[in-house]
Each structure stands twice: as C-alpha cells, then as structure tokens.
Design an enzyme around this catalytic site. Structure first.
Site, mmCIF file in Angstrom:
data_model
loop_
_atom_site.group_PDB
_atom_site.id
_atom_site.type_symbol
_atom_site.label_atom_id
_atom_site.label_comp_id
_atom_site.label_asym_id
_atom_site.label_seq_id
_atom_site.Cartn_x
_atom_site.Cartn_y
_atom_site.Cartn_z
ATOM 1 C CD GLU A 293 -2.569 -0.976 2.757
ATOM 2 O OE1 GLU A 293 -3.729 -1.376 2.806
ATOM 3 O OE2 GLU A 293 -1.953 -0.546 3.758
ATOM 4 N NE ARG A 333 5.541 15.153 5.250
ATOM 5 C CZ ARG A 333 6.833 15.009 5.083
ATOM 6 N NH1 ARG A 333 7.517 15.851 4.348
ATOM 7 N NH2 ARG A 333 7.459 14.005 5.648
ATOM 8 C CE1 TYR A 337 4.363 13.878 11.319
ATOM 9 C CE2 TYR A 337 4.535 14.723 9.078
ATOM 10 C CZ TYR A 337 3.818 14.057 10.060
ATOM 11 O OH TYR A 337 2.579 13.568 9.770
ATOM 12 C CB CYS A 364 -0.536 34.650 12.863
ATOM 13 S SG CYS A 364 -0.761 36.057 11.808
ATOM 14 C CD GLU A 365 0.625 28.966 15.363
ATOM 15 O OE1 GLU A 365 1.544 28.438 16.044
ATOM 16 O OE2 GLU A 365 -0.473 29.266 15.821
ATOM 17 C CE1 TYR A 393 0.139 10.694 3.944
ATOM 18 C CE2 TYR A 393 2.385 10.330 3.209
ATOM 19 C CZ TYR A 393 1.145 9.839 3.563
ATOM 20 O OH TYR A 393 0.917 8.486 3.524
HETATM 21 C C1 LIG Z 1 -0.355 5.840 5.649
HETATM 22 C C2 LIG Z 1 -0.619 4.431 5.325
HETATM 23 C C3 LIG Z 1 -0.089 3.882 4.154
HETATM 24 C C4 LIG Z 1 0.836 4.633 3.239
HETATM 25 O O1 LIG Z 1 2.021 5.021 3.840
HETATM 26 P P1 LIG Z 1 3.166 5.718 2.975
HETATM 27 O O2 LIG Z 1 4.224 6.001 3.951
HETATM 28 O O3 LIG Z 1 2.575 6.966 2.391
HETATM 29 O O4 LIG Z 1 3.565 4.757 1.920
HETATM 30 C C5 LIG Z 1 -0.425 2.585 3.858
HETATM 31 N N1 LIG Z 1 -1.247 1.848 4.653
HETATM 32 C C6 LIG Z 1 -1.771 2.364 5.777
HETATM 33 C C7 LIG Z 1 -2.663 1.532 6.606
HETATM 34 C C8 LIG Z 1 -1.473 3.661 6.151
HETATM 35 O O5 LIG Z 1 -1.981 4.147 7.274
#
Ligand SMILES: *Cc1c(COP(=O)(O)O)cnc(C)c1O
Length: 434
Positions: A293, A333, A337, A364-365, A393
């Site tokens: 994924e 980001r 982070y 304003c931060e 993101y």
């Molecule tokens: C965020 C997420 C992803 C994707 O993560 P990447 O770092 O963008 O590849 C895949 N599966 C689940 C369940 C997630 O929460």
C-alpha cells in the site's frame, strides 16, 4: 549541481518540470501552486506493478493499493483506476471522492482505527472490496450492519506485528501500545479471528499490517512479513483456516534531499517476497496473494510546490528570513515533523547555492516554517521558490488556517499542464458560514 527528482531539469537558468517552465506555470496559475507530474506518478505505478510480476510469480499474485491519504482528489483516483491499482481510503470523504471518480468499489480498502457507523454503512452499501477491521467495537457494528441489510462482506484484519519503523530506525518490540489494529501477543487477534469465524456474513480474507512511513531499510519489512507468516501458520494450527492474502502496508521511503537514498521498489520487493516464500515453504503454506500500500512513494517525488518570495529580513550574524506566500497552511510537515526539503529558486537555478536562509510561511505562528538552514542563491522579492518532493502529505494536509485559501493543483503530462483542483476563492471560505 542542485538536487532534482525525476522530470525536473534546468533550462536557461529556469527550473523545468516535465518540460514546463516553472516560472511560466507560476505566472499562468498563480502561487502558491502545487504542481504534480503525471508521467512520474504513472512510472511509479508501473514499477510497482512490475515488481509484483517479477517477484511474486506473476501479475495475478498480488496488487498494489495506492494509499490515497497521501494525495486525494478526483483526478488521482482516475489515474489510479487507469493504471489498474487498488486504493486505500480512511474516511467517508476519501471514499466519496473515489466513488465520484468512478473508482471500482471492489478495489477499495477501507482503513481507520475509529470508523463511524455511517462510514461502515457507506462502505458496506457500496460493496467496498475490503473493510480493514481494526477493533472489536467495529466488528460489532459491522455484524449489525450486515445482518440488518442482509449483506455478506469480505474483510481484512489489521494486526500489530510488533515491528515499528521510521526512516533510519526501527524497533522490534512488543509494540502492543498502538491505536491501530489487533495485538498478536495478548491473544486479542486470535480471539477476534475465532469470533469472526462464527459470523456467516463476515468473511476474513486478508491479514494486514503497516509498520510506519518514510522507511529506508528493507529489514523491518522482512521482519514484519516473517511475523505475519508465523501468525498465519498459528491461525491454521489453532483454528484450521488458512488465510491466503497478506497485506504489508506502505511506508517506502522517498528522496526529499540529496542525502536521501531510498531503495527502489524492486529492492524492497525482492527481499520481502523472498522472506514470504521461505516462510511459506517452511510451514507448507501457499504463497499468499500479496498487497502493498504505497502512498508517499507513488506521488511524493512527483510534486513540486511553487511560491513567490516576499519579505526578506537579514538579521546580522543570526539568520536571514525569507517569507513566501504560503506556509504551514499548504505544507505543515516541517511544523509537524521537522521534515527536510530541498528549496530552489526556479528563476535562477544555475546560480550558486551560497546563501543560507530560513524559509518562513505567512501564517501567524512562529513555528510556521518550511525549512531552516536552507542553501539557495541570494533571493529577492518576486523570485519563484520551488520546494521539491511535496507530492505527498502536502495538499492532503492543507488547511485554511488564517483563512488562507488552498492553492490550486496543476497536473503535467507530456509537457502539457492542466488544472485538476481549482484554487479556493475567498467566497469558498464563507461557503459554510451562516
Ligand atoms: C499511511 C498508510 C499507508 C501509506 O504510507 P506511505 O508512507 O505513504 O507509503 C499505507 N497503509 C496504511 C494503513 C497507512 O496508514
């Protein structure tokens, strides 16, 4: 030489993105502007699909699921549909957008640690391919929905594999302290599987885990794959069922700066598939159908954000502040982070990067920064600044903080630009105000 990702080049001192002059794009569409390179996105999809073919025994042995929280809008779902990928969604908003883009429901995975009754109902009603079960509370709701509406559904189950990884570090611990999924160690996961076995309408097809994000090592994925295969073997021994589908989540790293050197998806797949094959052989289990994924690694490097440089403040012996016309509202980001990014001046890319600056947004931060200690050519107001690798993101995490309208998104394909998300107008900001 400046750091450039795929599809970026320099021509007469200007940054080009997929053949388009970044300065012209900024003038035509305005700034801040998200620019996405469709060819680069599609190339990643093709690479991932090929890695399944090459290492999992053919294209019918697995599927790539695009984690759409990385970048979600109608057009990206159309592109993913066209590439034959599946998608992940994590809310009714993402699901609604995907369905509106005519994304086939059977190829959608629905994630989330606190799906509401309405979200589950919407997923069941629309025949979403997999609901990724996260907890017992959700299981009870699903059971109710399925029996009330006479539906049968296939689900995946999110497992905590006890491997947690982030960029260059990973830990192998009990890791049961997470809000996502069922723990193996406590017996919670096995208990849930036994319970599901008694529900006719709910069919457990797949085990899922996701170990983190922006991971540069192959090893944590290998470890997670081994833990999951061990668990599939335990389920067979204890309950007598064989789970045939394994989903190892996303988290594959990308390059934000010249110091980042992530493995290719082929490298990841080579070692992950080997680990699974070995476990399958040891336990005499079938080679599972494999899902990955990726989110960030499909769209991240394909994005560039263009800003116009405004106020510049040189504080002698301390730092130079360069303010741009966006900020944490379009890219939170760094604020969240401390993420590394590469900044370029798109209208003077050939000049030496001999000037150290802190790039600040207009919110304003005081934490509203895009980058500290960035080396760029000496900037002046009106320059076009490009931040590289903002495809993931950024737009999906954008907000209207300070009532700043969200920027437009432009997609580039074969040297041609088209608007895929309009810039919000001031009236858009008032749309829900009564
Ligand atoms: C965020 C997420 C992803 C994707 O993560 P990447 O770092 O963008 O590849 C895949 N599966 C689940 C369940 C997630 O929460």
């Amino acid at each position: 030489m400046v750091f450039l990702t795929e599809g970026l080049s320099v021509n007469k001192g200007h940054l080009k993105i997929n053949g388009c002059d970044a300065v012209d794009l900024a003038h035509e569409f305005g700034t801040p502007l998200y620019v996405m390179n469709e060819n680069a996105i599609r190339n990643r999809c093709v690479e991932y699909k090929k890695s399944i073919e090459d290492y999992c025994g053919g294209s019918g042995k697995g599927k790539i699921i695009y984690a759409s929280k990385a970048f979600s809008c109608l057009e990206i779902y159309r592109i993913m549909r066209d590439e034959g990928l599946g998608i992940d969604v994590v809310s009714e908003g993402e699901l609604y957008t995907a369905l509106k883009a005519n994304f086939p429901a059977r190829d959608i995975h629905f994630h989330g640690n606190n799906k509401t009754f309405n979200e589950l109902f919407m997923a069941v009603k629309n025949n979403v391919g997999r609901i990724v079960l996260d907890n017992f509370c959700e299981l009870k709701m699903l059971e109710k929905i399925c029996s009330e509406y006479g539906k049968k559904i296939d689900i995946a189950m999110r497992i905590k594999p006890g491997v947690s990884a982030h960029t260059h570090e990973f830990i192998r611990t009990g890791q049961i302290d997470s809000k996502f999924g069922f723990a193996i160690e406590t017996g919670e996961a096995m208990r849930a599987i036994k319970y599901i076995g008694q529900i006719d309408q709910i069919n457990l097809k797949e085990l899922h885990c996701h170990i983190g994000s922006q991971i540069f090592d192959v090893e944590p994925f290998v470890l997670a794959a081994q833990v999951m295969m061990d668990f599939i073997s335990s389920i067979r021994s204890e309950i007598g069922i064989t789970i045939k589908e394994l989903n190892l989540g996303g988290g594959f790293g990308i390059a934000y700066t010249k110091n980042d050197n992530p493995p290719s998806c082929e490298d990841y797949m080579k070692f992950i598939s080997k680990a699974i094959r070995e476990k399958a052989r040891d336990f005499n289990l079938p080679m599972p159908y494999l899902y990955l994924e990726p989110g960030r690694s499909i769209v991240g490097e394909a994005g560039v954000t263009l800003y116009t440089v405004g106020a510049i403040k040189e504080i002698p012996n301390i730092r130079t502040w360069v303010s741009i016309d966006g900020g944490m509202c379009d890219n939170p980001r760094y604020a969240l982070y401390r993420s590394d990014y590469t900044a370029l001046i798109a209208n003077k890319v050939e000049k030496d990067n001999d000037f150290k600056v802190t790039i600040a947004g207009k919110c304003c931060e005081s934490g509203d920064l895009i980058q500290e200690n960035a080396w760029i050519p000496k900037p002046k107001p009106g320059d076009i600044m490009a931040i590289i690798s903002t495809g993931a993101y950024n737009y999906s995490m954008a907000s209207n903080y300070n009532r700043i309208p969200k920027p437009a998104v432009v997609m580039l394909k074969d040297g041609k630009a088209r608007l895929i998300v309009k810039r919000q107008t001031l009236d858009d900001l008032l749309k829900n105000d009564l």
